[in-house]
Structures are given as C-alpha cells and as structure tokens.
Design a protein around this motif. Structure first.
Motif, mmCIF file in Angstrom:
data_model
loop_
_atom_site.group_PDB
_atom_site.id
_atom_site.type_symbol
_atom_site.label_atom_id
_atom_site.label_comp_id
_atom_site.label_asym_id
_atom_site.label_seq_id
_atom_site.Cartn_x
_atom_site.Cartn_y
_atom_site.Cartn_z
ATOM 1 N N THR A 159 -6.104 -2.852 -4.834
ATOM 2 C CA THR A 159 -6.456 -3.336 -3.361
ATOM 3 C C THR A 159 -7.920 -3.013 -3.039
ATOM 4 O OG1 THR A 159 -5.409 -1.090 -2.626
ATOM 5 C CG2 THR A 159 -4.131 -2.975 -2.677
ATOM 6 N N GLU A 160 -8.574 -2.296 -3.641
ATOM 7 C CA GLU A 160 -10.002 -1.982 -3.447
ATOM 8 C C GLU A 160 -10.857 -3.115 -3.871
ATOM 9 O OE1 GLU A 160 -8.086 0.295 -5.219
ATOM 10 O OE2 GLU A 160 -8.123 2.209 -4.585
ATOM 11 N N ASP A 161 -12.018 -3.284 -3.133
ATOM 12 C CA ASP A 161 -12.984 -4.317 -3.313
ATOM 13 C C ASP A 161 -13.822 -3.888 -4.575
ATOM 14 O OD1 ASP A 161 -14.933 -6.403 -3.073
ATOM 15 O OD2 ASP A 161 -15.729 -5.584 -1.610
ATOM 16 N N GLU A 209 -13.751 10.718 -7.520
ATOM 17 C CA GLU A 209 -14.179 10.064 -8.794
ATOM 18 C C GLU A 209 -14.459 11.172 -9.631
ATOM 19 O OE1 GLU A 209 -18.569 7.933 -10.023
ATOM 20 O OE2 GLU A 209 -17.566 7.221 -8.434
ATOM 21 N N TYR A 212 -1.929 -2.764 -7.099
ATOM 22 C CA TYR A 212 -1.282 -3.273 -5.830
ATOM 23 C C TYR A 212 0.442 -3.033 -5.766
ATOM 24 C CZ TYR A 212 0.840 -6.999 -8.549
ATOM 25 O OH TYR A 212 1.640 -7.879 -9.348
ATOM 26 N N GLN A 218 -4.461 8.431 -0.559
ATOM 27 C CA GLN A 218 -5.863 8.360 -0.578
ATOM 28 C C GLN A 218 -6.225 8.326 -2.169
ATOM 29 O OE1 GLN A 218 -8.078 7.725 1.867
ATOM 30 N NE2 GLN A 218 -6.393 7.593 3.275
ATOM 31 N N PRO A 219 -7.447 7.294 -2.447
ATOM 32 C CA PRO A 219 -7.874 7.433 -4.044
ATOM 33 C C PRO A 219 -8.232 8.728 -4.269
ATOM 34 C CG PRO A 219 -8.798 5.487 -2.775
ATOM 35 C CD PRO A 219 -7.833 6.324 -1.772
ATOM 36 N N THR A 246 -12.573 6.469 -11.085
ATOM 37 C CA THR A 246 -11.747 6.857 -10.125
ATOM 38 C C THR A 246 -10.385 6.624 -10.195
ATOM 39 O OG1 THR A 246 -13.638 6.328 -8.468
ATOM 40 C CG2 THR A 246 -11.374 6.755 -7.539
ATOM 41 N N THR A 278 -6.733 5.879 -9.032
ATOM 42 C CA THR A 278 -6.309 5.185 -7.935
ATOM 43 C C THR A 278 -4.600 4.401 -8.176
ATOM 44 O OG1 THR A 278 -6.836 3.523 -6.106
ATOM 45 C CG2 THR A 278 -7.213 2.998 -8.282
ATOM 46 N N ARG A 329 -17.624 -3.219 -11.576
ATOM 47 C CA ARG A 329 -16.514 -2.319 -11.539
ATOM 48 C C ARG A 329 -15.343 -3.121 -12.044
ATOM 49 N NH1 ARG A 329 -15.016 0.003 -5.971
ATOM 50 N NH2 ARG A 329 -14.565 1.895 -7.131
ATOM 51 N N THR A 382 1.010 -1.214 -0.045
ATOM 52 C CA THR A 382 -0.135 0.000 0.040
ATOM 53 C C THR A 382 0.922 1.192 0.025
ATOM 54 O OG1 THR A 382 -0.153 -0.112 2.406
ATOM 55 C CG2 THR A 382 -1.793 -1.152 1.301
#
Length: 175
Positions: A121-123, A50, A78, A46-47, A73, A75, A141, A42
């Motif tokens: 890493t976001e769900d 949007e 990983y 912060q992302p 968005t 971002t 997504r 990580t």
C-alpha cells in the motif's frame, strides 16, 4: 557494425520495457472481491524501521550503470502478509536515456530462493520505470514478499550482459 549494435540494443530495450510494463498491468484487477474496486486492506500496523544493509563486497565492474542498495524496510503487502521494500539508487552512465527497469535485473532471495514481487500500500514512486538521461541519478523502490524471517539477500546485475557480474549486493534482516 556500431549502428547495427545500437539498433539491436534499442529493439531489446523496447521489448524488455514492454515485458516489464505487462507484469504490473496483468496484476491489476486480480482481486476476488468483484465490485470493490480500489478497496485496500490495511492492518493498522506501522511499518518497521528501515534496516541497515550488511554490505557485501562486489568486485569492481566496468558498467554503464552505477547502482547502490540503500536500505530496506519490513512492512506488509496489501493482504497483510510480510513484505520488504528495498531502496536503490541508479545512475545512468551510458550514452542513451534508460530506466532502472530496462537497464538492471534486481533480485531478492531468502534461503537461496528468489522472492516474488509484492504489492504494497506504500507509494513506491516512479523511479523504477522513469527514464533518465545520461549522467542522471534516480531512486527506485521495489517490494518483495517474504517467506519467513530469515535474512534477505538482494542482488543487482545488468539486465543484458554476457556474464552475471553483480553491480550491487546487500543482506538485510527480515525480523
């Protein structure tokens, strides 16, 4: 003749679902750090907010599926490289249950070159692979690896079609 078309469509759907499922499975375990299973890098960033879509008109299409591109968005993946997550809404108007992954082809481009999918890493949820019944809507997504800070154009078409008519198209800033 109608029954043979339905059988053919079912066979193609199953084959495509298997192919789609094989891609993420092949990526599991592609980590150079043997013995550090489950470790995720990580960056602490912060992302970004949007980004609003620059909607591009798409001609009216007769399709069994309704797709909208709802936003994006910026971002990181990983490994900390730049990536973009694109949000889609998918409505199944066909007579059979299907998933966004089996029904549609979604592509993202920068400078006219198709982007690779990214692992973030976001769900991202289950909307991409979730089978939905006729008349139902789900959100999906997808993450794409960015190559630079130029705009990203996203296009969605039916996966199996006699032409490449777009169901949805939008452009997002990557910066």
């Amino acid at each position: 003749m109608r029954k043979s078309q339905e059988i053919g469509r079912s066979v193609v759907s199953v084959a495509l679902a298997c192919a789609v499922m094989a891609c993420p499975v092949a990526l599991v375990g592609c980590n150079d750090d043997a013995g550090e299973q489950g470790a995720v890098a990580t960056t602490g960033e912060q992302p970004a907010e949007e980004q609003p879509a620059e909607e591009q008109p798409v001609e009216e299409v007769q399709s069994e599926y309704d797709v909208t591109i709802d936003g994006a968005t910026v971002t990181t993946d990983y490994e900390g490289a730049p990536a973009m997550i694109v949000d889609y809404s998918f409505t199944n108007n066909s007579d059979e249950a299907t998933s966004f992954a089996v029904a549609c082809s979604q592509k993202a481009f920068q400078n006219g070159v198709q982007l690779e999918t990214a692992i973030v890493t976001e769900d991202l949820g289950n909307g991409y692979l979730a089978e939905i019944k006729p008349g139902a809507t789900t959100t999906a997504r997808m993450a794409y690896s960015l190559t630079d800070q130029s705009d990203v154009t996203v296009e969605v078409s039916e996966l199996i079609s006699l032409d490449d008519t777009l169901l949805a198209q939008a452009t997002f800033p990557a910066a």
